[in-house]
Enzyme design. Sequence first.
Site, PDB file in Angstrom:
ATOM      1  N   ASN A   9       0.825  -1.197   0.000  1.00 12.91           N
ATOM      2  CA  ASN A   9       0.000   0.000   0.000  1.00 12.91           C
ATOM      3  C   ASN A   9       0.875   1.270   0.000  1.00 12.91           C
ATOM      4  O   ASN A   9       1.477   1.638   1.004  1.00 12.91           O
ATOM      5  CB  ASN A   9      -0.903  -0.038   1.243  1.00 12.91           C
ATOM      6  CG  ASN A   9      -1.932   1.070   1.248  1.00 12.91           C
ATOM      7  OD1 ASN A   9      -1.727   2.121   0.643  1.00 12.91           O
ATOM      8  ND2 ASN A   9      -3.036   0.823   1.920  1.00 12.91           N
ATOM      9  N   ASP A  69       0.206  -5.285  13.152  1.00 11.03           N
ATOM     10  CA  ASP A  69      -1.024  -6.063  13.181  1.00 11.03           C
ATOM     11  C   ASP A  69      -1.916  -5.416  14.229  1.00 11.03           C
ATOM     12  O   ASP A  69      -1.424  -4.975  15.273  1.00 11.03           O
ATOM     13  CB  ASP A  69      -0.734  -7.521  13.533  1.00 11.03           C
ATOM     14  CG  ASP A  69      -1.928  -8.407  13.211  1.00 11.03           C
ATOM     15  OD1 ASP A  69      -2.575  -8.185  12.170  1.00 11.03           O
ATOM     16  OD2 ASP A  69      -2.244  -9.321  14.001  1.00 11.03           O
ATOM     17  N   TYR A 154     -14.224  -1.153  12.450  1.00  6.51           N
ATOM     18  CA  TYR A 154     -15.188  -1.002  13.542  1.00  6.51           C
ATOM     19  C   TYR A 154     -15.329   0.452  14.015  1.00  6.51           C
ATOM     20  O   TYR A 154     -15.980   0.716  15.026  1.00  6.51           O
ATOM     21  CB  TYR A 154     -14.763  -1.906  14.720  1.00  6.51           C
ATOM     22  CG  TYR A 154     -14.687  -3.371  14.332  1.00  6.51           C
ATOM     23  CD1 TYR A 154     -15.815  -4.190  14.354  1.00  6.51           C
ATOM     24  CD2 TYR A 154     -13.481  -3.940  13.920  1.00  6.51           C
ATOM     25  CE1 TYR A 154     -15.742  -5.524  13.985  1.00  6.51           C
ATOM     26  CE2 TYR A 154     -13.395  -5.275  13.541  1.00  6.51           C
ATOM     27  CZ  TYR A 154     -14.530  -6.056  13.576  1.00  6.51           C
ATOM     28  OH  TYR A 154     -14.463  -7.375  13.204  1.00  6.51           O
TER      29      TYR A 154
END
Length: 194
Positions: A9, A69, A154
């Site tokens: 990315n 992560d 979320y």
Amino acid sequence: MDIVLATTNKKKAAEMNRIFAGNAIRFLTLDAFPGYPDVEEDGKTFRSNALKKARAVACFTVHPALADDSGLEVPSLHNAPGVYSARYAGEGATDEKNLKKLLRDMRGFKAGDRAARFVCCMAFVLPDGHHKTFSGYVTGRIGTKKRGDNGFGYDPVFYPEGRNRTFAEMDASEKDSLSHRGRALKKLSQYLFP
Ligand code: IMP
């Protein structure tokens, strides 16, 4: 010094180069290293996944590597979705599906059972195997319905502690100043530039 990010990315690399501008560091993506094999994220912790990815990149590229992560932990769901945050509703699930499953699983949970935290672990690994990890956390609670359109994952249901707006109702700079990722990054930056 060149540091290879465990991602293709380019936006992530651009963001890191912006944050560390003025320091003698250049962040590269895996695009500069064709043939890099996919690494399975099969660890039981954020730290083990981040370390696995960074080790693989340092080994393949023979450059210092950085991997992260992250995910959401809900204590009243035994810390789910945890390392499965990206595939909580199944392999390849969309953010929307994962978020809906979370709201469904927490239906009827009282305010006291809606605590949650985002976790981010960053692993920095040298080609000789030396490594250092940095963890960032943000605690808060899960709302009962979505609010806001910014961010991802979320964000629309996560209210950081002390705020009555979700991450998805904040602009990027406000979220970064509170977020698990922002906090891990700050620790990394203090380590690289004491
Ligand atoms: P990754 O390790 O950064 O790819 O994140 C794994 C998953 O955790 C994402 O797909 C999201 O579902 C969730 N997640 C991690 N960080 C955030 C965040 O800042 N906001 C919302 N969701 C997040």
